[in-house]
Design an enzyme around this catalytic site. Structure first.
Site, mmCIF file in Angstrom:
data_model
loop_
_atom_site.group_PDB
_atom_site.id
_atom_site.type_symbol
_atom_site.label_atom_id
_atom_site.label_comp_id
_atom_site.label_asym_id
_atom_site.label_seq_id
_atom_site.Cartn_x
_atom_site.Cartn_y
_atom_site.Cartn_z
ATOM 1 N N TYR A 31 1.165 -1.279 -0.138
ATOM 2 C CA TYR A 31 -0.320 -0.104 -0.117
ATOM 3 C C TYR A 31 1.048 1.051 0.068
ATOM 4 O O TYR A 31 0.474 2.353 -0.473
ATOM 5 C CB TYR A 31 -0.615 0.015 1.389
ATOM 6 N N SER A 113 -2.168 14.077 7.023
ATOM 7 C CA SER A 113 -3.493 13.938 6.636
ATOM 8 C C SER A 113 -5.129 14.092 7.222
ATOM 9 O O SER A 113 -5.486 13.068 8.083
ATOM 10 C CB SER A 113 -3.277 12.730 5.996
ATOM 11 N N GLN A 134 -4.153 18.221 5.607
ATOM 12 C CA GLN A 134 -4.164 18.085 4.143
ATOM 13 C C GLN A 134 -5.846 18.052 4.255
ATOM 14 O O GLN A 134 -6.267 16.930 4.922
ATOM 15 C CB GLN A 134 -3.408 16.541 3.257
ATOM 16 N N TYR A 136 -9.002 16.260 1.934
ATOM 17 C CA TYR A 136 -9.645 15.746 1.225
ATOM 18 C C TYR A 136 -11.401 16.035 1.230
ATOM 19 O O TYR A 136 -11.279 16.002 2.554
ATOM 20 C CB TYR A 136 -9.518 14.370 1.208
ATOM 21 N N ARG A 171 -6.253 0.468 -7.739
ATOM 22 C CA ARG A 171 -4.709 -0.392 -6.963
ATOM 23 C C ARG A 171 -4.657 -1.166 -6.958
ATOM 24 O O ARG A 171 -5.959 -1.811 -5.529
ATOM 25 C CB ARG A 171 -4.453 0.680 -6.137
ATOM 26 N N LYS A 261 -2.668 21.003 -3.814
ATOM 27 C CA LYS A 261 -1.674 19.737 -3.728
ATOM 28 C C LYS A 261 -2.160 18.446 -5.418
ATOM 29 O O LYS A 261 -3.217 18.477 -5.290
ATOM 30 C CB LYS A 261 -1.190 19.267 -3.208
ATOM 31 N N HIS A 285 1.158 12.575 -7.712
ATOM 32 C CA HIS A 285 0.530 12.142 -5.660
ATOM 33 C C HIS A 285 1.592 10.763 -5.405
ATOM 34 O O HIS A 285 1.239 9.588 -5.364
ATOM 35 C CB HIS A 285 -0.767 11.778 -5.700
ATOM 36 N N ARG A 288 0.493 7.292 -8.088
ATOM 37 C CA ARG A 288 -0.403 6.318 -7.060
ATOM 38 C C ARG A 288 -1.719 6.516 -7.417
ATOM 39 O O ARG A 288 -2.609 5.496 -7.299
ATOM 40 C CB ARG A 288 -0.288 7.023 -5.386
HETATM 41 C C1 LIG Z 1 1.043 5.921 1.632
HETATM 42 C C2 LIG Z 1 0.628 6.814 1.552
HETATM 43 C C3 LIG Z 1 -0.591 7.732 1.720
HETATM 44 C C4 LIG Z 1 -0.403 8.639 0.887
HETATM 45 N N1 LIG Z 1 -1.906 9.376 1.489
HETATM 46 C C5 LIG Z 1 -2.152 10.861 0.773
HETATM 47 C C6 LIG Z 1 -3.431 11.140 1.865
HETATM 48 O O1 LIG Z 1 -3.655 11.131 2.896
HETATM 49 N N2 LIG Z 1 -3.201 12.687 0.900
HETATM 50 C C7 LIG Z 1 -2.769 12.905 0.280
HETATM 51 O O2 LIG Z 1 -2.772 14.777 -0.540
HETATM 52 N N3 LIG Z 1 -1.367 12.505 -0.006
HETATM 53 C C8 LIG Z 1 -1.302 11.105 0.377
HETATM 54 N N4 LIG Z 1 -0.052 10.098 -0.891
HETATM 55 C C9 LIG Z 1 0.741 11.296 -1.083
HETATM 56 C C10 LIG Z 1 1.598 12.299 -0.650
HETATM 57 O O3 LIG Z 1 1.406 12.809 -0.058
HETATM 58 C C11 LIG Z 1 2.929 12.771 -1.730
HETATM 59 O O4 LIG Z 1 2.348 13.344 -2.481
HETATM 60 C C12 LIG Z 1 3.750 11.594 -2.151
HETATM 61 O O5 LIG Z 1 3.988 10.559 -2.131
HETATM 62 C C13 LIG Z 1 4.777 12.242 -2.674
HETATM 63 O O6 LIG Z 1 5.827 10.912 -3.567
HETATM 64 P P1 LIG Z 1 7.083 9.773 -2.759
HETATM 65 O O7 LIG Z 1 6.648 8.979 -2.012
HETATM 66 O O8 LIG Z 1 7.504 9.588 -3.479
HETATM 67 O O9 LIG Z 1 7.703 11.070 -2.043
HETATM 68 C C14 LIG Z 1 0.271 9.366 0.079
HETATM 69 C C15 LIG Z 1 1.194 8.622 -0.403
HETATM 70 C C16 LIG Z 1 1.537 7.642 0.444
HETATM 71 C C17 LIG Z 1 2.790 6.675 -0.016
#
Ligand SMILES: Cc1cc2nc3c(=O)[nH]c(=O)nc-3n(C[C@H](O)[C@H](O)[C@H](O)COP(=O)(O)O)c2cc1C
Length: 389
Positions: A31, A113, A134, A136, A171, A261, A285, A288
């Site tokens: 995840y 988050s 952050q 949503y 996913r 963002k 993101h 993801r």
């Molecule tokens: C496990 C996980 C959970 C995430 N949850 C959120 C979230 O709740 N809200 C959000 O805006 N971005 C979320 N993100 C994205 C991160 O804020 C960020 O944009 C991203 O991880 C950056 O890339 P990197 O992991 O390569 O540094 C999540 C990323 C990961 C890895």
């Protein structure tokens, strides 16, 4: 570099990632680590970052490099913030507090988050970090505004609205692994957890002993009980009808800095500026969400050129080394967010592990600046190779 005791063998982010894979149940590790659909965007981000070569200046005095940055009106020792990541509290007991502590010790902000396992009030009270929140957008906007009031009262100074997740990402590995929130019992997830007894005892049993099955702490109490779930879950489901009208609403409601963002287009960056946003995060993101999304480094220069005077530009997705930070800054970002990297550190050692990761990135950035002949972050853009240079 100061080496936190017990982490001498973790020399870089890749080491921490491998160690995290050994510590966490497979469903949870995947995840964190993986992308979406065919996971093309993860490779795109990496390849595009790697393709950015910087041309060092020579014979520059780099004996006193400074990584000091100013982000959203605050002087920081590093051009970094810890990105918002859902469910950090599953990775380590009170994981969000641990991430906040690591950020506080390093002097960088921590973005909580909406989907964190620990509520912002506790993170504020126990971590000592400079907090961002952050958001949503929930279908029920009144409930959403009430959540923002809580975040403001807890001391969050910056609101980061995530705009790149209008629908749920695909996913498939989560489905195969039986991983989701609220956590549900499944044969596959049970086997995963049984194979990681240390995690099961340190995280899951402690959570069960102290607060019950971990779930989203910012969601209304009723949502977390079976009885209230059906009625409420629609209220707090992520809205698919989020538009610039919501940005206007948030700009009116939120007294602190407002950041969008997940921007990948010049027109959206300019619209953010004209709606009174203080900053944007150029981001896909962490690869993801949309698997054919443009990589942030691909679009960052045009966005910085067009909107950099009007709105502060941050970026993320793919930072695994100090040189990646240098690359983003050379392309025009003022600072970067790191998501997975501190989570890998969190998985292996809580606050100390996450701090180790931030220290590694800081040390690598200083090395990169030395080689590049750029004792100040503001010098980095001159090292970017333009055609015919
Ligand atoms: C496990 C996980 C959970 C995430 N949850 C959120 C979230 O709740 N809200 C959000 O805006 N971005 C979320 N993100 C994205 C991160 O804020 C960020 O944009 C991203 O991880 C950056 O890339 P990197 O992991 O390569 O540094 C999540 C990323 C990961 C890895």
């Amino acid at each position: 570099m100061i080496t936190q005791p017990g982490f001498g063998h973790i020399l870089n982010i890749a080491d921490a990632r491998r160690a995290a894979a050994r510590r966490l149940p497979r469903g949870l590790f995947e995840y964190i680590d993986r992308g979406s659909e065919d996971e093309i965007a993860i490779g795109t981000n990496r390849r595009q970052l790697d393709a950015i070569r910087l041309a060092p200046r020579v014979l520059v005095d780099v004996s006193r490099p400074s990584t000091e940055a100013e982000i959203l009106g605050h002087g920081l020792p590093l051009p970094l913030a810890v990105a918002p990541t859902a469910v950090a509290g599953l990775i380590w007991h009170d994981g969000e507090i641990a991430l906040g502590k690591a950020a506080a010790r390093t002097g960088v902000p921590f973005c909580v988050s909406t989907q964190s396992i620990t509520a912002i009030e506790r993170i504020a009270a126990e971590s000592g970090a400079r907090l961002w929140f952050q958001l949503y957008v929930w279908k029920n906007r009144q409930r959403m505004l009430a959540l923002l009031d809580r975040a403001w009262a807890a001391g969050a100074e910056t609101l980061m609205l995530t705009v790149d997740t209008p629908v749920g990402p695909n996913r498939e590995y989560n489905t195969r692994n039986g991983f989701g929130i609220p956590l549900k019992a499944s044969w596959r997830a049970g086997v995963d957890v049984a194979l990681r007894p240390r995690w099961a005892i340190r995280v899951m049993l402690r959570a069960l002993a102290t607060g019950g099955v971990p779930t989203y702490a910012h969601y209304p109490e009723e949502f977390r009980t079976k009885l209230g779930q059906a009625a409420l879950s629609d209220d707090v489901a992520l809205a698919a009808d989020v538009t610039w009208e919501d940005v206007k609403l948030l700009r009116r409601h939120w007294r602190g800095k407002l950041v969008l963002k997940g921007i990948l287009r010049v027109d959206d960056a300019l619209a953010a500026a004209s709606h009174g946003c203080d900053a944007i995060v150029v981001s896909n993101h962490g690869a993801r969400n949309l698997d054919c999304a443009a990589g942030p480094t691909e679009v960052l220069p045009a966005i910085a050129d067009a909107a950099g005077e009007r709105v502060e530009i941050l970026a993320d997705s793919g930072v695994r080394r100090g040189v990646d930070i240098a690359r983003f800054l050379a392309l025009g970002a003022r600072g970067v967010l790191v998501g997975r990297a501190p989570l890998f550190g969190l998985a292996i050692g809580g606050a100390d592990g996450a701090e180790r990761i931030l220290d590694i990135l800081a040390a690598e950035l200083r090395t990169a600046m030395g080689f590049l002949g750029t004792p100040r972050l503001a010098d980095l853009p001159v090292t970017l190779r333009r055609p015919n240079q």
